[in-house]
Design a protein around this motif. Structure first.
Motif, short mmCIF file in Angstrom:
data_model
loop_
_atom_site.label_atom_id
_atom_site.label_comp_id
_atom_site.label_asym_id
_atom_site.label_seq_id
_atom_site.Cartn_x
_atom_site.Cartn_y
_atom_site.Cartn_z
N GLY A 182 0.89 -0.93 0.08
CA GLY A 182 -0.18 0.09 0.11
C GLY A 182 0.39 1.56 0.10
N TYR A 183 1.94 1.24 0.75
CA TYR A 183 2.72 2.63 1.14
C TYR A 183 3.19 2.33 -0.24
N ARG A 184 3.76 1.98 -1.13
CA ARG A 184 4.43 1.68 -1.82
C ARG A 184 3.58 1.88 -3.75
N GLU A 185 2.12 1.37 -3.25
CA GLU A 185 2.16 2.30 -4.18
C GLU A 185 1.35 3.04 -3.89
N TYR A 186 1.11 4.00 -3.27
CA TYR A 186 1.31 5.61 -2.73
C TYR A 186 2.04 6.16 -3.76
N MET A 187 3.36 5.73 -3.10
CA MET A 187 4.99 6.65 -3.16
C MET A 187 4.82 6.47 -4.88
N ARG A 188 4.28 5.41 -5.92
CA ARG A 188 4.43 5.75 -6.57
C ARG A 188 3.31 6.65 -7.80
N ARG A 189 1.93 7.16 -6.53
CA ARG A 189 1.86 8.08 -6.91
C ARG A 189 2.24 9.42 -6.91
N VAL A 190 2.68 9.52 -6.12
CA VAL A 190 4.12 11.04 -5.33
C VAL A 190 5.02 11.34 -6.44
N LEU A 191 4.92 9.82 -7.41
CA LEU A 191 6.41 10.17 -8.51
C LEU A 191 5.54 10.63 -9.59
N ARG A 192 4.71 10.06 -10.02
CA ARG A 192 3.63 10.49 -11.54
C ARG A 192 3.74 11.84 -11.30
N SER A 193 3.18 12.23 -9.95
CA SER A 193 3.12 13.64 -9.61
C SER A 193 4.32 14.65 -10.64
N ALA A 194 5.11 14.04 -9.20
CA ALA A 194 6.71 14.09 -9.56
C ALA A 194 7.33 14.70 -11.23
N GLN A 195 7.02 13.77 -12.04
CA GLN A 195 7.20 14.21 -13.71
C GLN A 195 5.45 15.28 -14.20
N ASP A 196 3.98 14.30 -13.83
CA ASP A 196 3.81 15.20 -14.77
C ASP A 196 3.00 16.26 -13.94
N ASP A 197 3.77 16.79 -12.74
CA ASP A 197 2.69 18.01 -12.30
C ASP A 197 3.91 18.71 -12.63
N PHE A 198 5.31 18.38 -12.02
CA PHE A 198 6.77 19.23 -11.54
C PHE A 198 7.31 19.35 -12.58
N HIS A 199 7.72 18.34 -13.91
CA HIS A 199 8.15 17.72 -14.86
C HIS A 199 9.73 17.69 -14.02
N ALA A 200 9.93 16.94 -12.79
CA ALA A 200 11.19 17.40 -12.12
C ALA A 200 12.84 16.69 -13.06
N ASP A 201 13.38 17.19 -12.71
CA ASP A 201 14.70 16.89 -13.65
C ASP A 201 15.90 15.85 -12.56
N LEU A 202 15.38 16.05 -11.18
CA LEU A 202 15.43 15.63 -10.28
C LEU A 202 15.11 15.31 -8.99
N ILE A 203 14.94 13.65 -8.89
CA ILE A 203 13.79 13.18 -7.15
C ILE A 203 14.97 13.15 -5.87
N HIS A 204 14.95 13.89 -4.97
CA HIS A 204 15.46 14.18 -3.33
C HIS A 204 14.82 13.10 -2.95
N PHE A 205 14.81 11.88 -2.44
CA PHE A 205 14.33 11.09 -1.76
C PHE A 205 15.17 11.19 -0.16
N ASP A 206 14.59 11.97 0.76
CA ASP A 206 14.72 12.14 2.12
C ASP A 206 15.12 11.21 3.24
N ASN A 207 16.47 11.63 4.17
CA ASN A 207 16.05 9.97 5.39
C ASN A 207 15.75 8.74 5.21
#
Length: 700
Positions: A182-207
């Motif tokens: 469940g957590y992994r699937e939610y994080m996949r949603r988060v990352l799709r937003s990073a690409q679709d909405d922010f067009h991110a060049d870099l993903i910084h995963f913290d901690n």
């Protein structure tokens, strides 16, 4: 005996379908760094442009209001961060990457307002020609998150030893078992937003260093996966050999809250390996998703301890070669800010830079802004790869002192000497997984102090890992500072290196133990070392130090040195990490360096006459026939200028010096260097070194 790491099935009906659909396509056996770099698409921009970063990870009002302790102007600054004026000032400063707030763990719905503001900021950054990174947190602020996803209660880690598991003193940020479907699937949603909405060049995963700590794996799903890991890694016969029995149904992860010395319990050893494997799997899955969406996105995480004397394998479930094979960059927050202490200890982050260079990653460090200084920037220039570091928050970044601004301008102006480079190293220092993961006592002490001797002796070296033993052709010497746990296959590779003319320097208990930390009757490499092992005093006593002088042997065309002990100047208390307060040069540091030079055939690539508080790095651009000597004065606070540094450089395939130039952000303009050549070496003098200098030697 243990097999090589491979794909482990989950063995759980609740995730079997998910595993079949997702994991088979994503999870693969760890590859060597070179193999992985060739197989995976990598973002070209990380290696073609100067990297200067700023960030605003924690500025979102929802987080600031919940955590408390804010100044009255905090939200005013938050608004200013999101203006075109702020980004214009950053670009003028020389910033090239802006990491913006994105996902802090309160929930996509709870953070919607801030995410929309972040999108506008990202658009401004993009419009100015800068790269956009986004922050992704690893905790869950459950008070708001559960309003969005009540089922997330099942992701949380249960109490460990009677205490809840949360982030530091921020009790509203709960830790989750990151491999829960469940957590992994939610994080996949988060990352799709990073690409679709922010067009991110870099993903910084913290901690990242907190995600695989021991308490996390008391989750019921982790327990089941641990059992399945053991069943898949070993056959029934091998499990019986390993544990004394083969049925894993009632095996539980160890609960342990005391400091560990040597780890002999096979379950503890396997649990450390399991946690490293699962953390790697998680980021392999996230990497695969991101690459599918955008092959040119950079994946960066925060295994924050670096190579700092801590046992990150046990404490944090971090095995750098496995984890970094799925990453492009890593962040370190280890501390170890460059300096020479009042006790005469040269503190540095050189080991972490060398680790990431070996594993083809870029290292992000805090180097400028408030709390930063030119020495931190100098260290990043000398030992990093195309990245001078993070120079502060979005607002703090453009308030840099003039001396730091000068370093950024120098980096941009001379960027040609910081890209497409390889470091020149005579020595490879091995960090074997089993040794460094299962014993943070003498192996950690000897390894760190051996490296300290090389750093302060200005001997060019790399840090390598198990897989790198397969190709040692780059090096003249392999160093094994108390690398006690070696497999038969690893020892065969070491023998092959020596018999091919390579040098070997080993210390203390090197090769006395198997990868399961089982004591051998004698040194596994006795045929090379030509000495007898100390009498075994039992599993709970440290090995005796042999009362013999340093041994030198000629083995075929190879040279072998055995040093009985790397002698600490400051004793590390038992059970403590080998952190920088114990890094004072070992008492026999000259003997260590002399032994390395003897094993190298009497000559190393770089010889420098300078105080031992000056460090050096040697890099080259073979395509341009150019060699660079980087010099850093770590004692600049007490010795602002070091005069007349003598440098001798082995030509190594080059014929004649065409031009030699000295560059420094501490000086006005370049300076020509007079070079003499004799006996296959180029010799010159650096008139003065303040904080940082770069000697550029161009050959015909």
């Amino acid at each position: 005996m243990p097999r090589q790491h491979k794909v482990w099935g989950l063995g759980l009906s609740v995730v079997a379908l998910f595993a079949a659909l997702i994991w088979s396509a994503v999870i693969r056996p760890p590859a060597s760094p070179a193999q992985n770099a060739a197989a995976q698409p990598r973002p070209s921009w990380l290696h073609t442009m100067p990297i200067v970063t700023v960030s605003n990870h924690d500025s979102m009002p929802i987080f600031r209001r919940r955590v408390g302790g804010n100044p009255t102007w905090q939200e005013e600054d938050y608004e200013r961060e999101h203006t075109e004026e702020a980004i214009d000032k950053l670009k003028e400063l020389g910033v090239t990457v802006v990491i913006v707030h994105f996902y802090k763990g309160f929930g996509l719905e709870a953070e919607k307002e801030h995410r929309e503001k972040g999108m506008k900021l990202a658009a401004i950054v993009k419009s100015k020609g800068l790269k956009v990174g986004v922050y992704v947190g690893s905790t869950i602020a459950y008070e708001t998150f559960l309003l969005e996803k009540p089922e997330a209660e099942a992701w949380f880690v249960p109490d460990f030893l009677g205490k809840p598991v949360f982030y530091d003193d921020q009790t509203f940020r709960k830790r989750v078992y990151f491999m829960h479907p469940g957590y992994r699937e939610y994080m996949r949603r988060v990352l799709r937003s990073a690409q679709d909405d922010f067009h991110a060049d870099l993903i910084h995963f913290d901690n990242t260093s907190m995600q695989a700590q021991p308490p996390i794996f008391e989750h019921p799903l982790a327990i089941e996966q641990f059992r399945d890991f053991l069943n898949t890694k070993y056959t029934a016969e091998e499990r019986k050999e390993r544990f004394g029995f083969s049925d894993m149904r009632y095996v539980l992860p160890p609960r342990y809250d005391r400091k560990l010395g040597p780890i002999n319990d096979p379950l503890f050893q396997e649990w450390a390996d399991f946690r490293c494997e699962m953390l790697t799997r998680y980021y392999a899955e996230m990497e695969a998703l991101l690459r599918q969406q955008n092959p040119d996105v950079a994946v960066e995480t925060n295994p924050h301890s670096g190579i700092s004397g801590r046992n990150v394998i046990w404490d944090q479930g971090v095995d750098y070669p496995r984890l970094l094979s799925h990453l492009d960059a890593v962040w370190t927050e280890e501390g170890d800010y460059p300096q020479v202490t009042d006790q005469g200890i040269l503190v540095n982050r050189i080991r972490t830079f060398k680790m990431t260079n070996t594993l083809h990653n870029t290292l992000f460090v805090a180097s400028g802004g408030e709390g930063g200084n030119t020495l931190q920037l100098a260290e990043a220039l000398a030992f990093g790869r195309q990245c001078i570091g993070d120079v502060g928050g979005v607002l703090a970044g453009y308030d840099l002192p003039q001396d730091q601004r000068r370093y950024l301008k120098f980096f941009h102006r001379n960027f040609a000497y910081y890209r497409d480079i390889d470091n020149v190293a005579d020595v490879a220092v091995l960090h074997s997984f089993a040794t460094m993961g299962f014993n943070n006592e003498r192996p950690a002490v000897s390894t760190v102090l051996f490296e300290q001797a090389l750093i302060q002796g200005k001997v060019p070296f790399d840090i390598i890992f198990d897989d790198n033993l397969k190709n040692l052709s780059k090096y003249k010497v392999l160093a094994l500072p108390d690398q006690e746990c070696l497999t038969d296959q690893q020892m065969d590779l070491i023998r092959q290196f020596v018999r091919s003319g390579g040098g070997l320097v080993a210390t203390e208990g090197t090769s006395l133990y198997t990868a399961w930390r089982q004591r051998r009757r004698d040194f596994g490499l006795k045929d090379l070392l030509k000495i007898d092992a100390p009498h075994w005093r039992g599993a709970h006593e440290p090995e005796a130090i042999l009362a013999i002088p340093t041994v030198h042997n000629q083995v075929g065309t190879g040279r072998v040195v055995y040093i009985p002990e790397v002698k600490p100047a400051i004793a590390k208390p038992y059970g403590e990490s080998m952190t920088s307060e114990y890094w004072k040069l070992p008492l026999n540091w000259k003997e260590v360096n002399d032994s390395v030079k003897w094993a190298a055939g009497g000559e190393v690539s770089l010889e420098i006459v300078a105080p031992n508080t000056v460090a050096a790095e040697l890099t080259e651009q073979k395509q341009n026939k150019t060699v660079m000597v980087h010099l850093v004065n770590y004692n600049v606070a007490k010795t602002p200028t070091v005069n007349s540094i003598q440098v001798s450089l082995r030509l190594a395939g080059y014929q004649k010096v065409r031009k030699a130039t000295l560059l420094s952000p501490d000086e006005e303009g370049p300076r020509s260097l007079a070079v003499t050549q004799s006996n296959g070496r180029a010799v010159f003098a650096v008139p003065q070194l303040r904080t940082y200098a770069l000697a550029v030697i161009q050959f015909e």
